[in-house]
Design a protein around this motif. Structure first.
Motif, PDB file in Angstrom:
ATOM      1  N   PHE A 167      46.513  42.646  31.377  1.00 48.76           N
ATOM      2  CA  PHE A 167      47.340  43.019  30.233  1.00 48.76           C
ATOM      3  C   PHE A 167      48.811  42.717  30.503  1.00 48.76           C
ATOM      4  CE2 PHE A 167      49.956  45.991  27.868  1.00 48.76           C
ATOM      5  CZ  PHE A 167      49.480  45.816  26.577  1.00 48.76           C
ATOM      6  N   LEU A 168      49.276  43.048  31.713  1.00 52.05           N
ATOM      7  CA  LEU A 168      50.670  42.773  32.056  1.00 52.05           C
ATOM      8  C   LEU A 168      50.934  41.281  32.115  1.00 52.05           C
ATOM      9  CD1 LEU A 168      51.307  45.492  34.776  1.00 52.05           C
ATOM     10  CD2 LEU A 168      52.525  45.245  32.626  1.00 52.05           C
ATOM     11  N   ARG A 169      49.982  40.518  32.640  1.00 57.93           N
ATOM     12  CA  ARG A 169      50.185  39.070  32.730  1.00 57.93           C
ATOM     13  C   ARG A 169      50.280  38.445  31.344  1.00 57.93           C
ATOM     14  NH1 ARG A 169      52.923  35.543  35.505  1.00 57.93           N
ATOM     15  NH2 ARG A 169      51.871  33.555  35.851  1.00 57.93           N
ATOM     16  N   CYS A 184      39.624  34.139  39.268  1.00 59.32           N
ATOM     17  CA  CYS A 184      40.877  34.094  38.503  1.00 59.32           C
ATOM     18  C   CYS A 184      41.170  32.654  38.110  1.00 59.32           C
ATOM     19  CB  CYS A 184      42.036  34.682  39.303  1.00 59.32           C
ATOM     20  SG  CYS A 184      42.720  33.607  40.574  1.00 59.32           S
ATOM     21  N   ASP A 185      41.970  32.498  37.060  1.00 57.97           N
ATOM     22  CA  ASP A 185      42.413  31.166  36.668  1.00 57.97           C
ATOM     23  C   ASP A 185      43.737  30.859  37.361  1.00 57.97           C
ATOM     24  OD1 ASP A 185      44.368  32.551  35.268  1.00 57.97           O
ATOM     25  OD2 ASP A 185      43.461  32.227  33.307  1.00 57.97           O
ATOM     26  N   PHE A 186      44.357  29.744  37.026  1.00 57.21           N
ATOM     27  CA  PHE A 186      45.560  29.330  37.739  1.00 57.21           C
ATOM     28  C   PHE A 186      46.832  29.943  37.141  1.00 57.21           C
ATOM     29  CE2 PHE A 186      42.417  26.027  38.685  1.00 57.21           C
ATOM     30  CZ  PHE A 186      42.430  26.111  40.066  1.00 57.21           C
ATOM     31  N   ASP A 187      46.658  30.877  36.207  1.00 49.31           N
ATOM     32  CA  ASP A 187      47.771  31.652  35.693  1.00 49.31           C
ATOM     33  C   ASP A 187      47.714  33.085  36.217  1.00 49.31           C
ATOM     34  OD1 ASP A 187      50.134  31.952  34.231  1.00 49.31           O
ATOM     35  OD2 ASP A 187      49.062  32.752  32.493  1.00 49.31           O
ATOM     36  N   MET A 188      46.951  33.297  37.305  1.00 55.33           N
ATOM     37  CA  MET A 188      46.825  34.610  37.952  1.00 55.33           C
ATOM     38  C   MET A 188      46.229  35.666  37.027  1.00 55.33           C
ATOM     39  SD  MET A 188      50.016  35.013  40.615  1.00 55.33           S
ATOM     40  CE  MET A 188      51.329  34.802  39.425  1.00 55.33           C
ATOM     41  N   ARG A 189      45.298  35.264  36.176  1.00 56.07           N
ATOM     42  CA  ARG A 189      44.577  36.212  35.329  1.00 56.07           C
ATOM     43  C   ARG A 189      43.134  36.287  35.793  1.00 56.07           C
ATOM     44  NH1 ARG A 189      46.202  33.405  29.714  1.00 56.07           N
ATOM     45  NH2 ARG A 189      45.260  31.702  30.906  1.00 56.07           N
ATOM     46  N   PHE A 190      42.625  37.492  35.946  1.00 51.60           N
ATOM     47  CA  PHE A 190      41.223  37.662  36.318  1.00 51.60           C
ATOM     48  C   PHE A 190      40.332  37.257  35.148  1.00 51.60           C
ATOM     49  CE2 PHE A 190      43.202  40.850  39.188  1.00 51.60           C
ATOM     50  CZ  PHE A 190      42.758  40.323  40.391  1.00 51.60           C
ATOM     51  N   THR A 191      39.317  36.471  35.453  1.00 50.59           N
ATOM     52  CA  THR A 191      38.340  36.103  34.429  1.00 50.59           C
ATOM     53  C   THR A 191      36.977  36.747  34.676  1.00 50.59           C
ATOM     54  OG1 THR A 191      37.717  34.089  35.661  1.00 50.59           O
ATOM     55  CG2 THR A 191      39.487  33.892  34.028  1.00 50.59           C
ATOM     56  N   TYR A 192      36.800  37.323  35.870  1.00 51.68           N
ATOM     57  CA  TYR A 192      35.550  38.023  36.179  1.00 51.68           C
ATOM     58  C   TYR A 192      35.793  38.863  37.425  1.00 51.68           C
ATOM     59  CZ  TYR A 192      30.688  38.890  37.573  1.00 51.68           C
ATOM     60  OH  TYR A 192      29.504  39.481  37.928  1.00 51.68           O
ATOM     61  N   ILE A 193      35.278  40.088  37.448  1.00 53.02           N
ATOM     62  CA  ILE A 193      35.322  40.903  38.660  1.00 53.02           C
ATOM     63  C   ILE A 193      33.970  41.567  38.845  1.00 53.02           C
ATOM     64  CG2 ILE A 193      37.812  41.335  38.616  1.00 53.02           C
ATOM     65  CD1 ILE A 193      37.186  44.078  37.395  1.00 53.02           C
ATOM     66  N   TYR A 194      33.629  41.794  40.104  1.00 50.00           N
ATOM     67  CA  TYR A 194      32.356  42.428  40.453  1.00 50.00           C
ATOM     68  C   TYR A 194      32.667  43.399  41.581  1.00 50.00           C
ATOM     69  CZ  TYR A 194      27.274  42.723  41.228  1.00 50.00           C
ATOM     70  OH  TYR A 194      25.972  43.155  41.335  1.00 50.00           O
ATOM     71  N   ALA A 195      32.791  44.689  41.243  1.00 47.00           N
ATOM     72  CA  ALA A 195      33.229  45.700  42.202  1.00 47.00           C
ATOM     73  C   ALA A 195      32.071  46.603  42.589  1.00 47.00           C
ATOM     74  CB  ALA A 195      34.366  46.531  41.610  1.00 47.00           C
ATOM     75  N   GLY A 196      32.221  47.257  43.747  1.00 46.93           N
ATOM     76  CA  GLY A 196      31.263  48.278  44.150  1.00 46.93           C
ATOM     77  C   GLY A 196      30.406  47.950  45.341  1.00 46.93           C
ATOM     78  N   TRP A 197      30.393  46.690  45.797  1.00 44.73           N
ATOM     79  CA  TRP A 197      29.583  46.342  46.955  1.00 44.73           C
ATOM     80  C   TRP A 197      30.174  46.947  48.224  1.00 44.73           C
ATOM     81  CZ3 TRP A 197      25.359  43.613  48.957  1.00 44.73           C
ATOM     82  CH2 TRP A 197      24.456  43.138  48.003  1.00 44.73           C
ATOM     83  N   GLU A 198      29.297  47.287  49.171  1.00 47.30           N
ATOM     84  CA  GLU A 198      29.747  47.850  50.436  1.00 47.30           C
ATOM     85  C   GLU A 198      30.619  46.852  51.199  1.00 47.30           C
ATOM     86  OE1 GLU A 198      26.681  47.565  49.422  1.00 47.30           O
ATOM     87  OE2 GLU A 198      25.585  49.469  49.593  1.00 47.30           O
ATOM     88  N   GLY A 199      31.563  47.357  51.978  1.00 47.72           N
ATOM     89  CA  GLY A 199      32.484  46.507  52.711  1.00 47.72           C
ATOM     90  C   GLY A 199      31.829  45.628  53.752  1.00 47.72           C
ATOM     91  N   SER A 200      30.638  46.005  54.221  1.00 42.60           N
ATOM     92  CA  SER A 200      29.964  45.195  55.233  1.00 42.60           C
ATOM     93  C   SER A 200      29.278  43.969  54.637  1.00 42.60           C
ATOM     94  CB  SER A 200      28.919  46.046  55.974  1.00 42.60           C
ATOM     95  OG  SER A 200      27.937  46.536  55.064  1.00 42.60           O
ATOM     96  N   ALA A 201      29.222  43.873  53.316  1.00 40.85           N
ATOM     97  CA  ALA A 201      28.534  42.750  52.671  1.00 40.85           C
ATOM     98  C   ALA A 201      29.364  41.474  52.784  1.00 40.85           C
ATOM     99  CB  ALA A 201      28.265  43.064  51.203  1.00 40.85           C
TER     100      ALA A 201
END
Length: 374
Positions: A308-310, A187-204
């Motif tokens: 979008f809300l931000r 995220c940047d310093f305006d609380m906006r996500f600039t990249y996400i990577y989802a789906g990895w197992e919780g043990s990683a």
């Protein structure tokens, strides 16, 4: 048809059945009323430090359905285009409202079926279609915005409760003892996500997830030369990624000051995670027995709606609480150091030069503080 009947001074929305021939006109009426009525009311009251009620949040998210559809050009090219390719008996605005109520209140499909007066099969199908459309929208709205400073953002991971398939429970069980997926976010310093990577197992481990994001061709926004992301101590100190000092208490006052300033800046990612989970209760669990693909799509869709809300409602109550420091922070360290995980291919000379730059930043920072005290 579903009509928004006013309750409790115009805050609660209940859906009542009408003839199908009237469906489109009534949906337009609902969305126009929410867009110009409740949305403005919510904006006017969002400066309060009180946490938004469920009624306010409900009106906000249903109003977002209209604003997202009618105002944003990328939504027209992604969500609408995708949903129009599907032969649908449910209007797009209503389908989007179903998905928004589900992720905002963690509402189960039986609850949505009763509220929208639809079958659970219709709810399930439309929610999944909207989630896929929002994932397409995410590719347009989750992106870097500017690189004006040397520190271009912060990176961290967070655990999102998950319901893994049979036989995979151990892989998804994290070190806190519950089953989750590990979400890597920038995220940047305006609380906006600039990249996400989802789906990895919780043990990683967090560093392992970042390593995987960088090991394959991807759209990870690498920091420009000379700039860097702020990361926690679970990540390596290599060019482009700046962690705090370890055992700084024994190393001198300049490193203690560096870690303090580093933490003050890096906690923007913790506040962003806090806003994300406070707004979208689905991400706090427990999670229904969805396919893992659907669970991952929910996370991506929520991050897209957060951005979008931000962009369009930066002063709403959740962001105001985060900026005032009144939001619950996420404190989930990635675990101990993994000496064999190196997220970037960097030579020893490059790593040593990068460490020397961190030392120079710490020394300059401490010198500036001493000069101000004189």
């Amino acid at each position: 048809m579903y009509f928004a009947e006013r309750r409790n001074a115009g805050q609660r929305c209940a859906f009542v059945r009408f003839d199908d021939a009237e469906r489109y006109d009534y949906i337009e009426l609902i969305m126009e009323e929410l867009r110009y009525g409740d949305m403005n009311r919510f904006r006017n009251s969002s400066s309060s430090n009180d946490e938004p009620s469920d009624d306010d949040q409900d009106a906000l998210l249903l109003g977002l359905a209209a604003e997202l559809i009618l105002l944003h050009p990328e939504a027209e090219r992604t969500i609408i285009t995708y949903l129009k390719t599907i032969k649908k008996r449910v209007e797009i605005e209503e389908a989007l409202a179903m998905a928004l109520v589900m992720v905002s209140h963690s509402a189960r499909q039986r609850v949505l079926a009763e509220r929208f007066n639809r079958s659970t099969e219709t709810i399930n199908r439309n929610v999944r279609e909207v989630l896929r459309g929002l994932c397409m929208f995410a590719s347009q709205i989750i992106r870097p915005f500017d690189y004006d400073q040397d520190a271009v953002g912060a990176i961290d991971g967070t655990h999102i409760p998950a319901c893994p398939p049979s036989g995979h429970q151990m892989a998804y069980t994290n070190r806190h003892g519950f089953q989750s997926q590990n979400l890597l976010a920038v995220c940047d310093f305006d609380m906006r996500f600039t990249y996400i990577y989802a789906g990895w197992e919780g043990s990683a481990h967090d560093a392992r997830v970042l390593d995987d994001a960088l090991s394959h061709p991807s759209d990870f926004p690498m920091a420009p030369e000379g700039k860097y992301y702020l990361v926690d101590a679970a990540y390596k100190n290599v060019p482009g990624f700046l962690p705090p000092y370890k055992n700084a208490a024994r190393a001198g006052p300049e490193k203690i000051l560096f870690n303090t300033r580093h933490s003050e800046l890096r906690n923007v990612i913790e506040r962003t995670f806090g806003v994300l989970k406070n707004r979208f209760k689905f991400l706090k669990g427990p999670v229904p027995n969805f396919y893992m693909t659907t669970q991952v799509n929910v996370v991506i869709a929520c991050c897209a709606l957060h951005n979008f809300l931000r962009l369009h409602q930066p002063g709403d109550a959740h962001f105001q609480l985060a900026e005032d420091g009144n939001v619950g922070l996420e404190h989930q360290q990635g675990g101990g150091e993994l000496p064999h995980v190196q997220p970037l291919n960097a030579s020893r000379a490059e790593v040593m030069a990068w460490k020397a730059r961190r030392d120079a930043i710490a020394t300059e920072m401490y010198g500036a503080q001493r000069r101000r005290r004189r």
